[in-house]
Design a protein around this motif. Sequence first.
Motif, PDB file in Angstrom:
ATOM      1  N   GLU A  27     -12.591 -21.324  -3.845  1.00  0.00           N
ATOM      2  CA  GLU A  27     -12.467 -19.872  -3.980  1.00  0.00           C
ATOM      3  C   GLU A  27     -11.058 -19.485  -4.421  1.00  0.00           C
ATOM      4  N   THR A  28     -10.065 -20.161  -3.866  1.00  0.00           N
ATOM      5  CA  THR A  28      -8.676 -19.897  -4.262  1.00  0.00           C
ATOM      6  C   THR A  28      -8.461 -20.219  -5.732  1.00  0.00           C
ATOM      7  N   GLN A  30     -10.701 -20.149  -8.091  1.00  0.00           N
ATOM      8  CA  GLN A  30     -11.377 -19.145  -8.908  1.00  0.00           C
ATOM      9  C   GLN A  30     -10.551 -17.869  -8.983  1.00  0.00           C
ATOM     10  N   HIS A  31      -9.945 -17.464  -7.861  1.00  0.00           N
ATOM     11  CA  HIS A  31      -9.105 -16.270  -7.861  1.00  0.00           C
ATOM     12  C   HIS A  31      -7.853 -16.477  -8.698  1.00  0.00           C
ATOM     13  N   THR A  34      -8.744 -16.122 -12.441  1.00  0.00           N
ATOM     14  CA  THR A  34      -8.899 -14.740 -12.892  1.00  0.00           C
ATOM     15  C   THR A  34      -7.568 -14.010 -12.872  1.00  0.00           C
TER      16      THR A  34
END
Length: 126
Positions: A27-28, A30-31, A34
């Motif tokens: 998740e980190t 992916q953030h 972006t």
Amino acid sequence: MALSEREQQVLRDLEEQLNDEDPSLAETMQHAETALRRPSPRRIGAGAALLLLGLAVVIGGVAAGSSSVVSILLGVLGFALAVWGVTLMLFRPSSKATAAGVGNAKRSSFMERQSERWDRRRDGQN
């Protein structure tokens, strides 16, 4: 260069494996991906301000048509400010790797100091 079907499958498998093993890291990542694509609001604001300032200087140079040398210099200065503003808005700084290296150097010296303190404490206890 495009990836082959096999390489794409390997990447998908690695991504699934990462999601299964460490979902918070996935998740980190992916953030972070972006965030790298998103332009900085500070840079956009500064670039827009420089662009407007450059346009104002160009208009001021045209309005101050009493001396052609001053008018030309103001026009060139205004154009340079406008170009600088646009490049500031559109391009990210390339010094991220350099800044990360400086941060790592600070961390390594901090870690070296901590290691020295640990060694002194350990030697003092023996």
